[in-house]
Design a protein around this motif. Structure first.
Motif, mmCIF file in Angstrom:
data_model
loop_
_atom_site.group_PDB
_atom_site.id
_atom_site.type_symbol
_atom_site.label_atom_id
_atom_site.label_comp_id
_atom_site.label_asym_id
_atom_site.label_seq_id
_atom_site.Cartn_x
_atom_site.Cartn_y
_atom_site.Cartn_z
ATOM 1 N N GLN A 181 37.146 32.505 37.505
ATOM 2 C CA GLN A 181 36.019 31.811 36.900
ATOM 3 C C GLN A 181 36.467 30.549 36.174
ATOM 4 O OE1 GLN A 181 33.987 34.667 34.437
ATOM 5 N NE2 GLN A 181 33.132 35.781 36.174
ATOM 6 N N ALA A 182 37.558 30.664 35.410
ATOM 7 C CA ALA A 182 38.020 29.529 34.610
ATOM 8 C C ALA A 182 38.485 28.372 35.488
ATOM 9 C CB ALA A 182 39.142 29.964 33.678
ATOM 10 N N LEU A 183 39.106 28.688 36.626
ATOM 11 C CA LEU A 183 39.599 27.628 37.496
ATOM 12 C C LEU A 183 38.466 26.831 38.143
ATOM 13 C CD1 LEU A 183 42.605 29.407 39.229
ATOM 14 C CD2 LEU A 183 42.699 27.600 37.505
ATOM 15 N N MET A 184 37.265 27.389 38.107
ATOM 16 C CA MET A 184 36.122 26.686 38.667
ATOM 17 C C MET A 184 35.401 25.840 37.620
ATOM 18 S SD MET A 184 36.187 27.574 41.810
ATOM 19 C CE MET A 184 34.578 27.021 42.380
ATOM 20 N N LEU A 185 35.845 25.938 36.366
ATOM 21 C CA LEU A 185 35.159 25.266 35.264
ATOM 22 C C LEU A 185 36.074 24.259 34.582
ATOM 23 C CD1 LEU A 185 33.546 28.447 33.696
ATOM 24 C CD2 LEU A 185 32.423 26.796 35.186
ATOM 25 N N THR A 186 35.505 23.179 34.044
ATOM 26 C CA THR A 186 36.259 22.185 33.283
ATOM 27 C C THR A 186 35.476 21.836 32.019
ATOM 28 O OG1 THR A 186 37.118 21.261 35.341
ATOM 29 C CG2 THR A 186 37.370 19.932 33.353
ATOM 30 N N PRO A 187 36.031 22.073 30.820
ATOM 31 C CA PRO A 187 37.299 22.773 30.591
ATOM 32 C C PRO A 187 37.172 24.267 30.840
ATOM 33 C CG PRO A 187 36.220 22.371 28.513
ATOM 34 C CD PRO A 187 35.370 21.690 29.554
ATOM 35 N N ALA A 188 38.320 24.949 30.880
ATOM 36 C CA ALA A 188 38.311 26.387 31.112
ATOM 37 C C ALA A 188 37.575 27.093 29.987
ATOM 38 C CB ALA A 188 39.753 26.908 31.202
ATOM 39 N N MET A 189 36.792 28.087 30.354
ATOM 40 C CA MET A 189 36.050 28.862 29.355
ATOM 41 C C MET A 189 36.816 30.117 28.985
ATOM 42 S SD MET A 189 32.122 28.648 30.698
ATOM 43 C CE MET A 189 31.632 29.862 29.471
ATOM 44 N N ARG A 190 36.767 30.463 27.715
ATOM 45 C CA ARG A 190 37.362 31.720 27.275
ATOM 46 C C ARG A 190 36.478 32.862 27.744
ATOM 47 N NH1 ARG A 190 42.401 31.775 24.395
ATOM 48 N NH2 ARG A 190 42.728 29.655 23.706
ATOM 49 N N GLN A 191 37.095 34.011 27.981
ATOM 50 C CA GLN A 191 36.356 35.173 28.461
ATOM 51 C C GLN A 191 36.482 36.321 27.459
ATOM 52 O OE1 GLN A 191 34.572 35.135 31.320
ATOM 53 N NE2 GLN A 191 35.127 33.005 31.721
ATOM 54 N N ASP A 192 36.392 35.989 26.156
ATOM 55 C CA ASP A 192 36.646 37.001 25.138
ATOM 56 C C ASP A 192 35.490 37.984 24.974
ATOM 57 O OD1 ASP A 192 39.079 35.866 24.623
ATOM 58 O OD2 ASP A 192 38.338 34.580 23.022
ATOM 59 N N GLY A 193 34.268 37.514 25.154
ATOM 60 C CA GLY A 193 33.121 38.355 24.873
ATOM 61 C C GLY A 193 33.071 39.600 25.739
ATOM 62 N N GLY A 194 33.169 40.764 25.095
ATOM 63 C CA GLY A 194 33.090 42.032 25.819
ATOM 64 C C GLY A 194 34.241 42.285 26.761
ATOM 65 N N ALA A 195 35.348 41.565 26.598
ATOM 66 C CA ALA A 195 36.466 41.698 27.537
ATOM 67 C C ALA A 195 37.028 43.120 27.555
ATOM 68 C CB ALA A 195 37.569 40.703 27.190
ATOM 69 N N ALA A 196 37.198 43.716 26.376
ATOM 70 C CA ALA A 196 37.778 45.066 26.310
ATOM 71 C C ALA A 196 36.903 46.065 27.057
ATOM 72 C CB ALA A 196 37.945 45.492 24.853
ATOM 73 N N ASP A 197 35.577 45.944 26.892
ATOM 74 C CA ASP A 197 34.660 46.856 27.581
ATOM 75 C C ASP A 197 34.692 46.634 29.090
ATOM 76 O OD1 ASP A 197 33.879 47.967 25.188
ATOM 77 O OD2 ASP A 197 32.110 46.684 24.973
ATOM 78 N N ARG A 198 34.794 45.385 29.492
ATOM 79 C CA ARG A 198 34.802 45.085 30.921
ATOM 80 C C ARG A 198 36.083 45.600 31.573
ATOM 81 N NH1 ARG A 198 32.799 39.007 32.023
ATOM 82 N NH2 ARG A 198 32.664 39.859 34.132
ATOM 83 N N VAL A 199 37.205 45.435 30.861
ATOM 84 C CA VAL A 199 38.473 45.947 31.392
ATOM 85 C C VAL A 199 38.418 47.462 31.518
ATOM 86 C CG1 VAL A 199 40.922 46.265 30.903
ATOM 87 C CG2 VAL A 199 39.877 44.022 30.595
ATOM 88 N N ARG A 200 37.961 48.135 30.449
ATOM 89 C CA ARG A 200 37.882 49.601 30.500
ATOM 90 C C ARG A 200 36.974 50.052 31.644
ATOM 91 N NH1 ARG A 200 38.830 54.222 27.678
ATOM 92 N NH2 ARG A 200 39.935 53.113 26.037
ATOM 93 N N ALA A 201 35.839 49.382 31.816
ATOM 94 C CA ALA A 201 34.914 49.767 32.884
ATOM 95 C C ALA A 201 35.556 49.596 34.259
ATOM 96 C CB ALA A 201 33.634 48.939 32.789
ATOM 97 N N SER A 202 36.302 48.508 34.435
ATOM 98 C CA SER A 202 36.972 48.268 35.717
ATOM 99 C C SER A 202 38.025 49.338 35.991
ATOM 100 C CB SER A 202 37.622 46.878 35.729
ATOM 101 O OG SER A 202 36.650 45.864 35.692
ATOM 102 N N ILE A 203 38.796 49.683 34.957
ATOM 103 C CA ILE A 203 39.843 50.699 35.119
ATOM 104 C C ILE A 203 39.226 52.069 35.368
ATOM 105 C CG2 ILE A 203 41.780 51.873 34.020
ATOM 106 C CD1 ILE A 203 42.351 48.952 34.813
ATOM 107 N N GLU A 204 38.175 52.404 34.627
ATOM 108 C CA GLU A 204 37.511 53.689 34.812
ATOM 109 C C GLU A 204 36.989 53.813 36.240
ATOM 110 O OE1 GLU A 204 37.420 56.220 32.969
ATOM 111 O OE2 GLU A 204 37.667 55.615 30.883
#
Length: 218
Positions: A181-204
């Motif tokens: 996503q960031a490589l498609m945007l200028t400047p790169a956007m941070r992806q902090d919002g809800g990152a921990a939940d998204r990672v856990r959901a992906s792993i689960e």
């Protein structure tokens, strides 16, 4: 170009004790992690880090060696959770290790590695040999560590992994979402919002898809 002034504290003393190569790698990594998106060219990144090419060549044989060292550093950082618990004993061990791994990877893929990949798109286009070295020192190492972890989980009957390489690439693809996503945007956007939940959901979801029947019944 002069180096940034060190802080007169115990922290400054700790920095001064770092190997010069490690100090440069950390400084350039911080420059790559600029929240507004790191410039694509190496000269701008070095300028932001406080080091010149002359400084780099006093510690490394070439600038290419610095770039490879950064890839090695990032691969080591991302892989640490997998190394600390390389042979999981239960499905919960595997889950928590992969979540820890996923959080570190997600953070790197949304910050430093955005700038690093942008830089490589410029530097690597002129230097195919460097692209190969960076891949072997960076992404290939992370994939190898994850593949070994998944293979160990399969051998112990914790997960059902028919092809560890394929599963490793699949999971890394999920975790690289912020990088794509960031490589498609200028400047790169941070992806902090809800990152921990998204990672856990992906792993689960990943664990659920490959948890062995035997491990689920335990």
């Amino acid at each position: 170009m002069t180096h940034p002034a060190q802080k007169p504290s115990r922290q400054g003393n700790a920095v001064s004790r770092l190997d010069p190569r490690a100090e440069i790698v950390l400084a350039v990594s911080e420059a790559l992690a600029n929240p507004n998106g790191a410039p694509a060219d190496l000269d701008s990144i070095l300028d932001r880090s406080g080091y010149s090419k002359e400084d780099i060549l006093s510690a490394f044989e070439s600038v290419d060696d610095l770039i490879v060292a950064i890839a090695e550093h990032k691969a080591s950082l991302i892989s640490q959770p997998l190394v600390r618990r390389a042979r999981p004993g239960t499905v919960d061990d595997a889950r928590e290790t992969l979540i820890a791994f996923g959080r570190v990877a997600w953070k790197e893929y949304s910050t430093t590695l955005v700038g690093f990949i942008r830089m490589m798109m410029t530097e690597g286009a002129r230097n195919p040999a460097l692209k190969k070295r960076v891949h072997e020192a960076g992404q290939a190492i992370v994939t190898l560590k994850l593949r070994k972890f998944l293979s160990a989980a399969n051998e112990r009957g914790i997960l059902s992994i028919s092809d560890a390489q394929l599963y490793a690439e699949q999971l890394l693809g999920l975790l690289r979402e912020p990088l794509y996503q960031a490589l498609m945007l200028t400047p790169a956007m941070r992806q902090d919002g809800g990152a921990a939940d998204r990672v856990r959901a992906s792993i689960e979801s990943f664990i659920h898809g490959c948890a062995s029947t035997r491990s689920i019944k335990r």
